[in-house]
Design a protein around this motif. Structure first.
Motif, PDB file in Angstrom:
ATOM      1  N   GLU A 129       0.816  -1.213   0.000  1.00 40.68           N
ATOM      2  CA  GLU A 129       0.000   0.000   0.000  1.00 40.68           C
ATOM      3  C   GLU A 129       0.850   1.264   0.000  1.00 40.68           C
ATOM      4  O   GLU A 129       1.537   1.566   0.953  1.00 40.68           O
ATOM      5  N   VAL A 130       0.803   1.968  -1.113  1.00 39.72           N
ATOM      6  CA  VAL A 130       1.354   3.308  -1.231  1.00 39.72           C
ATOM      7  C   VAL A 130       0.231   4.120  -1.842  1.00 39.72           C
ATOM      8  O   VAL A 130      -0.174   3.891  -2.976  1.00 39.72           O
ATOM      9  N   ARG A 131      -0.316   5.056  -1.079  1.00 36.85           N
ATOM     10  CA  ARG A 131      -1.476   5.836  -1.536  1.00 36.85           C
ATOM     11  C   ARG A 131      -1.096   6.796  -2.654  1.00 36.85           C
ATOM     12  O   ARG A 131      -0.039   7.410  -2.634  1.00 36.85           O
ATOM     13  N   CYS A 132      -1.995   6.923  -3.604  1.00 36.19           N
ATOM     14  CA  CYS A 132      -1.824   7.853  -4.718  1.00 36.19           C
ATOM     15  C   CYS A 132      -1.915   9.279  -4.176  1.00 36.19           C
ATOM     16  O   CYS A 132      -2.887   9.627  -3.494  1.00 36.19           O
ATOM     17  N   PRO A 133      -0.934  10.139  -4.462  1.00 39.51           N
ATOM     18  CA  PRO A 133      -0.990  11.511  -3.967  1.00 39.51           C
ATOM     19  C   PRO A 133      -2.014  12.368  -4.711  1.00 39.51           C
ATOM     20  O   PRO A 133      -2.359  13.450  -4.254  1.00 39.51           O
ATOM     21  N   ARG A 134      -2.542  11.876  -5.836  1.00 36.88           N
ATOM     22  CA  ARG A 134      -3.507  12.654  -6.610  1.00 36.88           C
ATOM     23  C   ARG A 134      -4.943  12.367  -6.202  1.00 36.88           C
ATOM     24  O   ARG A 134      -5.716  13.264  -5.954  1.00 36.88           O
ATOM     25  N   CYS A 135      -5.304  11.068  -6.140  1.00 34.05           N
ATOM     26  CA  CYS A 135      -6.699  10.730  -5.837  1.00 34.05           C
ATOM     27  C   CYS A 135      -6.864  10.040  -4.482  1.00 34.05           C
ATOM     28  O   CYS A 135      -7.984   9.859  -4.025  1.00 34.05           O
ATOM     29  N   GLY A 136      -5.766   9.631  -3.849  1.00 35.15           N
ATOM     30  CA  GLY A 136      -5.829   9.019  -2.525  1.00 35.15           C
ATOM     31  C   GLY A 136      -6.092   7.528  -2.519  1.00 35.15           C
ATOM     32  O   GLY A 136      -6.170   6.922  -1.451  1.00 35.15           O
ATOM     33  N   ALA A 137      -6.209   6.914  -3.696  1.00 34.26           N
ATOM     34  CA  ALA A 137      -6.476   5.473  -3.753  1.00 34.26           C
ATOM     35  C   ALA A 137      -5.315   4.688  -3.148  1.00 34.26           C
ATOM     36  O   ALA A 137      -4.150   5.066  -3.284  1.00 34.26           O
ATOM     37  N   ALA A 138      -5.643   3.589  -2.487  1.00 35.79           N
ATOM     38  CA  ALA A 138      -4.626   2.769  -1.829  1.00 35.79           C
ATOM     39  C   ALA A 138      -3.967   1.775  -2.777  1.00 35.79           C
ATOM     40  O   ALA A 138      -2.846   1.333  -2.527  1.00 35.79           O
ATOM     41  N   GLN A 139      -4.633   1.411  -3.846  1.00 37.55           N
ATOM     42  CA  GLN A 139      -4.094   0.406  -4.763  1.00 37.55           C
ATOM     43  C   GLN A 139      -3.211   1.063  -5.818  1.00 37.55           C
ATOM     44  O   GLN A 139      -3.702   1.758  -6.702  1.00 37.55           O
ATOM     45  N   THR A 140      -1.908   0.848  -5.713  1.00 34.70           N
ATOM     46  CA  THR A 140      -0.962   1.370  -6.702  1.00 34.70           C
ATOM     47  C   THR A 140      -0.006   0.252  -7.073  1.00 34.70           C
ATOM     48  O   THR A 140       0.212  -0.679  -6.298  1.00 34.70           O
ATOM     49  N   ASP A 141       0.563   0.358  -8.262  1.00 37.64           N
ATOM     50  CA  ASP A 141       1.471  -0.665  -8.769  1.00 37.64           C
ATOM     51  C   ASP A 141       2.861  -0.081  -8.968  1.00 37.64           C
ATOM     52  O   ASP A 141       3.002   1.066  -9.412  1.00 37.64           O
ATOM     53  N   LEU A 142       3.855  -0.884  -8.681  1.00 38.30           N
ATOM     54  CA  LEU A 142       5.235  -0.477  -8.906  1.00 38.30           C
ATOM     55  C   LEU A 142       5.530  -0.533 -10.401  1.00 38.30           C
ATOM     56  O   LEU A 142       5.294  -1.555 -11.050  1.00 38.30           O
ATOM     57  N   ILE A 143       6.023   0.568 -10.952  1.00 39.65           N
ATOM     58  CA  ILE A 143       6.452   0.612 -12.353  1.00 39.65           C
ATOM     59  C   ILE A 143       7.947   0.332 -12.421  1.00 39.65           C
ATOM     60  O   ILE A 143       8.412  -0.429 -13.241  1.00 39.65           O
ATOM     61  N   SER A 144       8.696   0.990 -11.528  1.00 39.53           N
ATOM     62  CA  SER A 144      10.147   0.833 -11.493  1.00 39.53           C
ATOM     63  C   SER A 144      10.639   1.080 -10.077  1.00 39.53           C
ATOM     64  O   SER A 144      10.165   1.986  -9.400  1.00 39.53           O
ATOM     65  N   ALA A 145      11.602   0.275  -9.642  1.00 33.97           N
ATOM     66  CA  ALA A 145      12.201   0.460  -8.321  1.00 33.97           C
ATOM     67  C   ALA A 145      13.106   1.685  -8.286  1.00 33.97           C
ATOM     68  O   ALA A 145      13.590   2.069  -7.231  1.00 33.97           O
ATOM     69  N   PHE A 146      13.313   2.306  -9.432  1.00 33.14           N
ATOM     70  CA  PHE A 146      14.189   3.470  -9.514  1.00 33.14           C
ATOM     71  C   PHE A 146      13.421   4.647 -10.095  1.00 33.14           C
ATOM     72  O   PHE A 146      12.769   4.530 -11.123  1.00 33.14           O
ATOM     73  N   GLY A 147      13.493   5.776  -9.386  1.00 30.80           N
ATOM     74  CA  GLY A 147      12.763   6.963  -9.796  1.00 30.80           C
ATOM     75  C   GLY A 147      13.695   8.100 -10.147  1.00 30.80           C
ATOM     76  O   GLY A 147      14.880   7.889 -10.403  1.00 30.80           O
ATOM     77  N   PRO A 148      13.185   9.336 -10.115  1.00 28.03           N
ATOM     78  CA  PRO A 148      13.983  10.497 -10.486  1.00 28.03           C
ATOM     79  C   PRO A 148      15.138  10.791  -9.520  1.00 28.03           C
ATOM     80  O   PRO A 148      16.074  11.488  -9.874  1.00 28.03           O
ATOM     81  N   ALA A 149      15.079  10.259  -8.325  1.00 20.71           N
ATOM     82  CA  ALA A 149      16.174  10.380  -7.353  1.00 20.71           C
ATOM     83  C   ALA A 149      16.392   8.989  -6.763  1.00 20.71           C
ATOM     84  O   ALA A 149      15.472   8.171  -6.753  1.00 20.71           O
ATOM     85  N   PRO A 150      17.589   8.690  -6.273  1.00 18.73           N
ATOM     86  CA  PRO A 150      17.858   7.347  -5.745  1.00 18.73           C
ATOM     87  C   PRO A 150      16.931   6.916  -4.609  1.00 18.73           C
ATOM     88  O   PRO A 150      16.703   5.729  -4.427  1.00 18.73           O
TER      89      PRO A 150
END
Length: 172
Positions: A129-150
């Motif tokens: 569970e990582v909540r969406c910062p836009r709509c608040g939904a609890a169901q999110t999927d990992l796209i990549s373990a690496f983002g814009p910062a380490p």
């Protein structure tokens, strides 16, 4: 001339990778020791990530801010023990991250005077569970373990389908 509080100056320095949050918001500022007579200050910083490419910029920004505030001698020490954890992010820092569309890690917020037990960031499966910062939904999927910062990963909301960066969570 009265010097500005060294702790306040350091805590107000913006993070170079995420300038909408300060070093104080992220909980990277450790001990700040001052000698007002000598106008000197010694600052301990705990980077958010061991290999953080912004560490040198952070040190220079802190030094510049303190010198601009009237301190004549500045020493900066990097501390890695205890390591930084996302639990050190303040409530205000979490709110600022969310306002910028970055999901802060769930869990307790940082507080002065307490060091959370060391935790390790996993690069494998993401937490459920990582909540969406836009709509608040609890169901999110990992796209990549690496983002814009380490210290970030990329996720997508299952409800609004918007991708967003999230601060990597610590696992116990």
């Amino acid at each position: 001339q009265r010097l500005l509080s060294a702790n306040d100056v350091v805590s107000a320095v913006p993070d170079p990778e995420m300038p909408y949050v300060t070093l104080g918001d992220l909980g990277v500022v450790g001990a700040v020791r001052v000698d007002e007579d000598a106008r000197s200050v010694r600052v301990e910083l705990t980077p958010t990530y061991l290999g953080c490419p912004a560490t040198e910029v952070i040190q220079q920004d802190v030094k510049t801010a303190l010198l601009d505030a009237g301190w004549q001698s500045v020493a900066i020490e990097l501390r890695f023990d205890p390591p930084w954890t996302p639990e050190r992010i303040t409530r205000q820092g979490r709110a600022k991250l969310a306002a910028e569309g970055i999901a802060p890690p769930a869990g307790r917020t940082g507080s002065k005077g307490t060091d959370p037990a060391p935790v390790f960031v996993t690069l494998g499966r993401a937490p459920a569970e990582v909540r969406c910062p836009r709509c608040g939904a609890a169901q999110t999927d990992l796209i990549s373990a690496f983002g814009p910062a380490p210290c970030q990963e990329l996720r997508r909301c299952a409800t609004c389908r918007e991708p967003f960066p999230a601060i990597k969570r610590a696992s116990r």
